[in-house]
Design a protein around this motif. Structure first.
Motif, PDB file in Angstrom:
ATOM      1  N   GLU A  24       0.824  -1.206   0.000  1.00  0.00           N
ATOM      2  CA  GLU A  24       0.000   0.000   0.000  1.00  0.00           C
ATOM      3  C   GLU A  24       0.865   1.266   0.000  1.00  0.00           C
ATOM      4  OE1 GLU A  24      -3.309   1.940   3.002  1.00  0.00           O
ATOM      5  OE2 GLU A  24      -3.044  -0.233   2.964  1.00  0.00           O
ATOM      6  N   GLN A  25       0.416   2.246  -0.765  1.00  0.00           N
ATOM      7  CA  GLN A  25       1.142   3.515  -0.821  1.00  0.00           C
ATOM      8  C   GLN A  25       1.026   4.268   0.497  1.00  0.00           C
ATOM      9  OE1 GLN A  25      -1.569   6.391  -3.281  1.00  0.00           O
ATOM     10  NE2 GLN A  25      -1.138   4.670  -4.622  1.00  0.00           N
ATOM     11  N   MET A  26       2.017   5.104   0.756  1.00  0.00           N
ATOM     12  CA  MET A  26       1.998   5.974   1.935  1.00  0.00           C
ATOM     13  C   MET A  26       1.619   7.377   1.464  1.00  0.00           C
ATOM     14  SD  MET A  26       5.325   4.755   4.142  1.00  0.00           S
ATOM     15  CE  MET A  26       4.949   5.864   5.492  1.00  0.00           C
ATOM     16  N   VAL A  27       0.509   7.872   1.985  1.00  0.00           N
ATOM     17  CA  VAL A  27      -0.029   9.163   1.555  1.00  0.00           C
ATOM     18  C   VAL A  27       0.155  10.183   2.667  1.00  0.00           C
ATOM     19  CG1 VAL A  27      -2.093  10.387   0.770  1.00  0.00           C
ATOM     20  CG2 VAL A  27      -1.734   7.987   0.118  1.00  0.00           C
ATOM     21  N   GLY A  28       0.755  11.314   2.316  1.00  0.00           N
ATOM     22  CA  GLY A  28       0.958  12.377   3.284  1.00  0.00           C
ATOM     23  C   GLY A  28       2.037  12.030   4.290  1.00  0.00           C
ATOM     24  N   MET A  29       2.060  12.796   5.357  1.00  0.00           N
ATOM     25  CA  MET A  29       3.057  12.599   6.408  1.00  0.00           C
ATOM     26  C   MET A  29       2.347  12.753   7.738  1.00  0.00           C
ATOM     27  SD  MET A  29       6.642  14.563   6.751  1.00  0.00           S
ATOM     28  CE  MET A  29       7.970  13.848   7.655  1.00  0.00           C
ATOM     29  N   GLN A  30       1.763  11.661   8.223  1.00  0.00           N
ATOM     30  CA  GLN A  30       0.929  11.728   9.413  1.00  0.00           C
ATOM     31  C   GLN A  30       1.726  11.867  10.712  1.00  0.00           C
ATOM     32  OE1 GLN A  30       0.820   9.113   7.215  1.00  0.00           O
ATOM     33  NE2 GLN A  30      -0.973   9.675   6.049  1.00  0.00           N
ATOM     34  N   THR A  31       2.803  11.149  10.853  1.00  0.00           N
ATOM     35  CA  THR A  31       3.564  11.127  12.111  1.00  0.00           C
ATOM     36  C   THR A  31       5.024  11.475  11.838  1.00  0.00           C
ATOM     37  OG1 THR A  31       3.865   8.772  11.778  1.00  0.00           O
ATOM     38  CG2 THR A  31       2.090   9.425  13.266  1.00  0.00           C
ATOM     39  N   PRO A  32       5.358  12.756  11.795  1.00  0.00           N
ATOM     40  CA  PRO A  32       6.718  13.163  11.440  1.00  0.00           C
ATOM     41  C   PRO A  32       7.813  12.505  12.279  1.00  0.00           C
ATOM     42  CG  PRO A  32       5.292  15.073  11.495  1.00  0.00           C
ATOM     43  CD  PRO A  32       4.495  13.915  12.029  1.00  0.00           C
ATOM     44  N   ASP A  33       7.576  12.337  13.577  1.00  0.00           N
ATOM     45  CA  ASP A  33       8.612  11.758  14.434  1.00  0.00           C
ATOM     46  C   ASP A  33       8.889  10.292  14.119  1.00  0.00           C
ATOM     47  OD1 ASP A  33       8.847  14.180  15.699  1.00  0.00           O
ATOM     48  OD2 ASP A  33       7.569  13.631  17.398  1.00  0.00           O
ATOM     49  N   MET A  34       7.896   9.582  13.630  1.00  0.00           N
ATOM     50  CA  MET A  34       8.032   8.150  13.361  1.00  0.00           C
ATOM     51  C   MET A  34       8.074   7.844  11.871  1.00  0.00           C
ATOM     52  SD  MET A  34       8.203   6.569  16.257  1.00  0.00           S
ATOM     53  CE  MET A  34       7.803   4.893  15.825  1.00  0.00           C
ATOM     54  N   TYR A  35       8.043   8.856  11.030  1.00  0.00           N
ATOM     55  CA  TYR A  35       7.885   8.644   9.589  1.00  0.00           C
ATOM     56  C   TYR A  35       9.010   7.799   8.995  1.00  0.00           C
ATOM     57  CZ  TYR A  35       6.197   9.534   4.918  1.00  0.00           C
ATOM     58  OH  TYR A  35       5.703   9.373   3.654  1.00  0.00           O
ATOM     59  N   TYR A  36      10.245   8.061   9.375  1.00  0.00           N
ATOM     60  CA  TYR A  36      11.370   7.286   8.831  1.00  0.00           C
ATOM     61  C   TYR A  36      11.169   5.805   9.153  1.00  0.00           C
ATOM     62  CZ  TYR A  36      16.099   5.967   7.473  1.00  0.00           C
ATOM     63  OH  TYR A  36      17.170   5.393   6.837  1.00  0.00           O
ATOM     64  N   PHE A  37      10.768   5.503  10.371  1.00  0.00           N
ATOM     65  CA  PHE A  37      10.520   4.113  10.786  1.00  0.00           C
ATOM     66  C   PHE A  37       9.458   3.472   9.904  1.00  0.00           C
ATOM     67  CE2 PHE A  37       7.839   1.213  13.258  1.00  0.00           C
ATOM     68  CZ  PHE A  37       8.757   0.218  13.545  1.00  0.00           C
ATOM     69  N   TYR A  38       8.343   4.177   9.672  1.00  0.00           N
ATOM     70  CA  TYR A  38       7.262   3.623   8.862  1.00  0.00           C
ATOM     71  C   TYR A  38       7.686   3.441   7.398  1.00  0.00           C
ATOM     72  CZ  TYR A  38       4.220   4.428  12.855  1.00  0.00           C
ATOM     73  OH  TYR A  38       3.657   4.412  14.105  1.00  0.00           O
ATOM     74  N   VAL A  39       8.444   4.382   6.882  1.00  0.00           N
ATOM     75  CA  VAL A  39       8.942   4.232   5.509  1.00  0.00           C
ATOM     76  C   VAL A  39       9.862   3.026   5.430  1.00  0.00           C
ATOM     77  CG1 VAL A  39      10.379   5.264   3.693  1.00  0.00           C
ATOM     78  CG2 VAL A  39       8.678   6.665   4.883  1.00  0.00           C
ATOM     79  N   ASP A  40      10.765   2.895   6.390  1.00  0.00           N
ATOM     80  CA  ASP A  40      11.675   1.749   6.383  1.00  0.00           C
ATOM     81  C   ASP A  40      10.898   0.440   6.463  1.00  0.00           C
ATOM     82  OD1 ASP A  40      14.408   0.583   6.486  1.00  0.00           O
ATOM     83  OD2 ASP A  40      13.701  -0.099   8.457  1.00  0.00           O
ATOM     84  N   GLN A  41       9.875   0.375   7.298  1.00  0.00           N
ATOM     85  CA  GLN A  41       9.050  -0.840   7.404  1.00  0.00           C
ATOM     86  C   GLN A  41       8.380  -1.147   6.064  1.00  0.00           C
ATOM     87  OE1 GLN A  41       8.791  -2.911  10.300  1.00  0.00           O
ATOM     88  NE2 GLN A  41      10.604  -1.663  10.618  1.00  0.00           N
ATOM     89  N   SER A  42       7.878  -0.132   5.400  1.00  0.00           N
ATOM     90  CA  SER A  42       7.237  -0.320   4.096  1.00  0.00           C
ATOM     91  C   SER A  42       8.244  -0.748   3.041  1.00  0.00           C
ATOM     92  CB  SER A  42       6.521   0.964   3.662  1.00  0.00           C
ATOM     93  OG  SER A  42       5.443   1.233   4.531  1.00  0.00           O
ATOM     94  N   VAL A  43       9.425  -0.149   3.069  1.00  0.00           N
ATOM     95  CA  VAL A  43      10.484  -0.528   2.124  1.00  0.00           C
ATOM     96  C   VAL A  43      10.855  -2.001   2.320  1.00  0.00           C
ATOM     97  CG1 VAL A  43      12.945  -0.217   1.593  1.00  0.00           C
ATOM     98  CG2 VAL A  43      11.428   1.766   1.716  1.00  0.00           C
ATOM     99  N   GLN A  44      11.028  -2.410   3.563  1.00  0.00           N
ATOM    100  CA  GLN A  44      11.386  -3.808   3.838  1.00  0.00           C
ATOM    101  C   GLN A  44      10.286  -4.753   3.353  1.00  0.00           C
ATOM    102  OE1 GLN A  44      14.414  -4.560   4.622  1.00  0.00           O
ATOM    103  NE2 GLN A  44      14.933  -2.417   4.966  1.00  0.00           N
TER     104      GLN A  44
END
Length: 162
Positions: free
Chosen positions: A131-151
């Motif tokens: 699933e695509q990631m839309v917007g930037m809901q949680t700036p403090d945790m965003y890198y973590f969520y992107v990394d999880q999605s990338v993995q």
């Protein structure tokens, strides 16, 4: 008059510093030929992370500066992920995964992108693998969520054998 030159120098240096703060430490490759990128991803068994952005989107700049640039600089993804960007507010065209030339906004529309920033996680064939990631809901945790999605995207590509 005595204070005009120091004030002017301070103003100039402040604006240069602000410009440097927004500057990216690394260049993000603009998607111009996704057909070629897709073939490369297939050959090298890599997923594709495609950032859909706009030039004057502050959240897009923040993602590029705080997430995408560090991902590129780390080198952790160089063998598993192709990272590309499409700015939908530019009057530019690209070659899509099927080899068809179209403008950036039409390409984004075909993936149902209505908000920037949006991150697409694609196979070499251009299929969304998660699933695509839309917007930037949680700036403090965003890198973590992107990394999880990338993995998850990398695992999906590896499991399907593309």
């Amino acid at each position: 008059m005595k204070y005009l030159l120091p004030s002017l120098l301070l103003l100039i240096s402040s604006s240069l510093l602000a410009e440097e703060t927004n500057a990216l430490p690394v260049s993000i490759t603009t998607a111009t030929d996704l057909s070629s990128d897709g073939k490369k991803a297939l050959e090298e068994n890599r997923a594709i992370l495609l950032l859909i952005s706009q030039d004057h989107c502050s959240y897009c700049m923040q993602i590029k500066r705080e997430v995408i640039a560090p991902m590129i600089l780390s080198g952790d993804y160089k063998d598993t992920l192709l990272i590309r960007e499409i700015a939908i507010d530019r009057a530019e065209t690209l070659i899509d995964f099927k080899g068809v030339e179209k403008d950036n906004s039409k390409f984004a529309y075909e993936y149902n992108v209505a908000v920037t920033p949006t991150l697409l996680f694609l196979s070499g064939e251009g299929k969304e693998v998660i699933e695509q990631m839309v917007g930037m809901q949680t700036p403090d945790m965003y890198y973590f969520y992107v990394d999880q999605s990338v993995q998850a995207a990398i695992r999906a590509v590896n499991q399907s054998g593309q």
